[in-house]
Write an enzyme that holds these catalytic residues in place. Structure first.
Site, mmCIF file in Angstrom:
data_model
loop_
_atom_site.group_PDB
_atom_site.id
_atom_site.type_symbol
_atom_site.label_atom_id
_atom_site.label_comp_id
_atom_site.label_asym_id
_atom_site.label_seq_id
_atom_site.Cartn_x
_atom_site.Cartn_y
_atom_site.Cartn_z
ATOM 1 C CD GLU A 391 56.440 37.262 78.759
ATOM 2 O OE1 GLU A 391 55.274 36.965 78.506
ATOM 3 O OE2 GLU A 391 56.764 37.966 79.729
ATOM 4 C CD GLU A 488 58.086 41.776 79.836
ATOM 5 O OE1 GLU A 488 57.162 41.293 80.522
ATOM 6 O OE2 GLU A 488 58.164 41.656 78.614
HETATM 7 C C1 BMA Z 1 54.665 40.488 79.895
HETATM 8 C C2 BMA Z 1 54.803 41.273 78.632
HETATM 9 C C3 BMA Z 1 53.525 41.652 78.007
HETATM 10 C C4 BMA Z 1 52.481 41.964 79.028
HETATM 11 C C5 BMA Z 1 53.080 42.174 80.373
HETATM 12 C C6 BMA Z 1 52.085 42.445 81.440
HETATM 13 O O1 BMA Z 1 54.281 39.197 79.692
HETATM 14 O O2 BMA Z 1 55.684 40.655 77.755
HETATM 15 O O3 BMA Z 1 53.085 40.651 77.165
HETATM 16 O O4 BMA Z 1 51.736 43.036 78.626
HETATM 17 O O5 BMA Z 1 53.804 41.061 80.761
HETATM 18 O O6 BMA Z 1 51.224 41.353 81.645
#
Ligand code: BMA
Length: 813
Positions: A391, A488
């Site tokens: 990120e 994610e």
């Molecule tokens: C993303 C991940 C982590 C974090 C997750 C939940 O940003 O890369 O950094 O734990 O979200 O917030």
């Protein structure tokens, strides 16, 4: 500044590599090697300073030939990582490197980006602040004459035109003689009838030799496949170094054959580029999650811990994990297990959610780290991608740290220096067998085109995306991005009561206790869960506070599982379509697989390995064959999603029940449905009003749709379902009598469940007894269901019976 010391006395006992006269020999080179020091330390031997360490991810080797004695005293003087990071940040005069500190809710330490240490050890939004300190990997003495093998790696390549596999065998040596050493290297893979001998000459100093081994063309090479796509065949290989001086070295390894391509090319009907992995020439839909460190204290992470977690991933039909960039490069055993069970690894470099310095010392340390890690890991077929950071492209593009516009250039320059000019450059020179992306999320080639930092790294037309939304209705698939690759996404839940119980006392057992607030490291996390639950469920009202707390835990898990099910199914059914220029989604890695402690988080596996309901749901929503339903403008659509390599002719069964009865209202069987290989295609469509009309007396609130794909000889998809209304509005649900009888069958236990009425989210919980069920959190529309319990340690029918709690939605009061 606080300075602490840890001393270790040791007798330097080293095993000679050659047996003849070893004890009396004088070694040309003697090294004291630390595989890992966490993090800032001064290393002394017999009161002589050998050097310093400041990078947890580096290997340190100190020449001790002149200092070593008969009896030795090794001293490692540590400096607090927290003070060191603060000091580095103070000394960094050029420009500030944000963020200075984590958000207060994390109760963490500051300036972690100034130290090459596990970034989440200063706290994270799912983890505590334990800035560990110590020797976290092996320490040994290496003594040798003439030459020594430092790294050895094997990477497979496939030449399409010649239809030929070959191996690149790289050996990195330290040659201590002043003259070159000639010799013979023989590589032997008996099962592939491949044996080749090479004349080599090792030059003085540190250097490498690269041998190209052609695999016998008449041998049938079985490739390594990801879980669910084939076997993970590996071949035994022996490499023998017979040199004119020094000892003979024999390396025994397992070699695997697989290719990987990251395909980024135009897609007809869509602006942008694809983003998917082709393994052994075959496009593969990536299914899995994100891996974080398995414990705050790495020394507690055993082979068994890793095996249990990774096996749980594979058992939930995952084929991939992303080793996230805020943790550690995992230990060798982690990747060995992934190789064995077919879990592909998206490997981040350890930089996350921050900007980083690029001064000379820092860069040198990172360069050493990157080449060490790539050399150590590149033989693993499981690793399919190197990725620069987590990120950090997004952090600059979205200006997370409120950098004034005129200063932006400096940070962009730093970014390119670190991830492109240093990390990428090393990765490309060390490993030509796999793709590299600079960040996640990224737009891939489009980011490159825009100078490695794209305007919007979350663009759905390129690369991967991260997506979190706690304010919308998670049952509504239209809120999710139709991305090329979802690397994610997630929702939080609480771990089960048995897990929390171990670290709390009765006064903690409420949703708003100090404990519950303290363990929640994500701002507003407990409220967000509550709001998400409230949309579709009635909140617990029990006057008994512990019952109320347990009901809350259960509902957070139900909610999380249902949300991520909806989102993942959306990504899977979007794989073969382009709609308004978006789609062709080829990956779904939810956040996050595992937990670092007992706390609310996005994980599907609790600290200790217990499966949350989400993990049971994952087993179904990642099933290789799955019918998926969604609603669009009053129409119910069912798609078949298949990861199989062949088409299948199957029957789709669509069953409608009234909540009030175990007898179906209507059953529809559509025969001869073609389920296309590795695709997601529509197989059924009906307007909801027609469906309700067809199934007399049904309303959205009173009925529920279930469906599955059935073939011959018991071949069947999981049974999936579609809720026509929120469950808080459901009409006709009756309080159930759930019962179970338990019996033993060999190493497993059989639970025969009975219900007197339809029961949503039926959950079996055996407290702290380690193991997992074959299914859990399911919708029971039949009187009886058989569930198998796979124990991870010895147990008994009596123990299981006495620990068993059965819960369904109607038990929440
Ligand atoms: C993303 C991940 C982590 C974090 C997750 C939940 O940003 O890369 O950094 O734990 O979200 O917030």
């Amino acid at each position: 500044m606080a300075r602490c010391r840890s001393q270790q006395r040791c007798r330097a006992a080293f095993t000679p590599r050659c047996s003849a006269g070893a004890s009396s020999r004088k070694w040309q080179k003697v090294n004291l090697v630390f595989e890992g020091v966490d993090t800032v330390a001064q290393i002394l031997l017999n009161n002589v300073t050998l050097g310093r360490t400041d990078n947890m991810f580096n290997r340190y080797s100190f020449d001790i030939a002149r200092v070593i004695q008969e009896v030795n005293f090794v001293e490692v003087r540590f400096l607090s990582a927290v003070s060191y990071a603060a000091e580095q940040s103070r000394c960094h005069k050029a420009h500030s490197i944000p963020p200075a500190c984590p958000p207060p809710v994390q109760q963490g330490e500051c300036h972690v980006n100034f130290i090459r240490k596990e970034q989440c050890s200063f706290s994270w939004d799912w983890g505590p602040s334990f800035p560990t300190q110590g020797i976290w990997k092996d320490v040994r003495i290496e003594a040798y004459n003439h030459y020594h093998l430092i790294y050895f790696s094997i990477t497979p390549f496939f030449v399409k035109n010649a239809q030929q596999w070959y191996l690149e065998v790289e050996s990195i040596f330290d040659v201590v003689s002043s003259k070159p050493i000639a010799g013979l290297v023989t590589v032997n893979i008996p099962k592939l009838q491949t044996q080749q001998t090479f004349n080599v000459k090792l030059q003085p100093g540190e250097g490498s030799i690269v041998l190209l081994v052609n695999i016998n063309k008449s041998a049938a090479v079985e490739a390594w496949w990801p879980n669910g796509h084939g076997k993970q065949t590996g071949y035994n290989m022996t490499t023998t170094f017979m040199m004119e001086a020094g000892c003979q070295i024999e390396k025994v390894s397992k070699v695997y054959f697989r290719t990987v391509e990251l395909v980024q090319e135009p897609i007809p009907g869509s602006p942008g580029l694809s983003f998917y992995f082709r393994i052994n020439g075959r496009p593969i839909f990536i299914k899995g999650s994100n891996w974080i460190p398995a414990d705050s204290f790495q020394d507690r992470v055993t082979y068994d811990t890793l095996r249990l977690l990774l096996k749980s991933a594979a058992d939930a039909n995952m084929n991939a994990l992303r080793v996230w960039g805020g943790g550690v490069y995992e230990q060798d055993e982690f990747y060995d297990i992934c190789d064995e069970i077919g879990i592909m690894i998206w490997q981040d470099f350890m930089f996350a959610c921050a900007l980083y310095p690029t001064n000379q010392n820092y860069l040198e340390s990172v360069r050493a780290e990157v080449s060490h890690q790539v050399r150590r890991l590149k033989s693993h077929p499981s690793i399919i991608l190197w990725s620069g950071n987590n990120e950090n492209e997004a952090a600059i593009a979205g200006n997370w740290f409120s950098i004034p516009a005129p200063d932006r250039g400096v940070y962009i320059k730093d970014y390119v220096t670190l991830y492109v000019k240093n990390i990428r450059e090393i990765v490309l020179s060390e490993d030509k067998s796999r793709p590299f992306v600079a960040s996640s999320p990224t737009n891939g080639l489009e980011s490159v085109k825009e100078g490695w930092l794209s305007q919007d790294p979350y663009d759905t037309h390129y690369g991967d995306t991260h997506f979190y939304d706690y304010n919308s209705d998670c049952w509504n698939w239209t809120v999710y991005p139709r991305t090329r690759f979802a690397s994610e996404y997630g929702f939080q839940s609480w771990p089960s009561f048995s897990t929390i119980e171990k670290v709390s006392s009765p006064e903690d057992w409420s949703y708003t206790s100090n404990f519950s607030l303290h363990r929640q490291h994500h701002e507003g996390g407990n409220i967000q869960m509550l709001q998400e639950i409230e949309r579709h469920f009635k909140l617990p009202q029990s006057p008994d506070p512990v019952k109320k707390f347990k009901d809350m835990i259960y509902l957070t898990q139900v909610m999380q599982a249902q949300c991520i099910k909806t989102e993942t199914e959306f990504y899977r059914f979007s794989q073969s379509e382009i709609i308004n220029g978006e789609g062709h989604t080829m990956g779904a890695l939810y956040w996050q697989l595992n937990d670092i402690w007992q706390a609310p988080s996005w994980a599907s596996l609790e600290y200790g390995g217990k499966w949350k309901l989400l993990h049971y749901f994952a087993q179904n929503f990642f099933a290789p064959l799955l019918p998926v339903a969604y609603e669009d403008k009053g129409m119910l659509h069912i798609y078949s999603v298949s990861d199989f390599h062949e088409d299948h002719k199957l029957t789709l069964r669509v069953v409608v029940h009234a909540w009030s009865s175990l007898e179906p209202v209507c059953i529809l069987a559509k025969e001869g449905v073609t389920v296309k290989a590795q695709s997601a295609l529509p197989i059924y469509k009906e307007s909801i009003s027609d469906l309700l009309e067809r199934c007399r007396n049904c309303t959205r609130k009173s009925c529920i749709v279930t469906f599955c794909l059935v073939g011959e000889d018991g071949f069947q998809s999981p049974t999936n379902y579609y809720f026509l209304s929120s469950l808080k509005d459901a009409v006709g649900l009756e309080k159930t009598q759930l019962s179970a009888s338990v019996s033993q069958q060999d190493d497993t236990y059989i639970f025969v469940l009975q219900t007197t009425a339809i029961a949503p989210f039926v959950t079996l919980d055996v407290g702290s007894i380690k193991g997992r069920f074959s299914d859990n959190g399911f919708l029971m529309t039949e009187k009886k269901k058989v569930v198998v319990f796979y124990p991870w340690e010895p147990t008994s029918v009596e123990e299981l019976e006495s620990s068993l709690t059965l819960t369904s939605l109607l038990d929440v009061v």
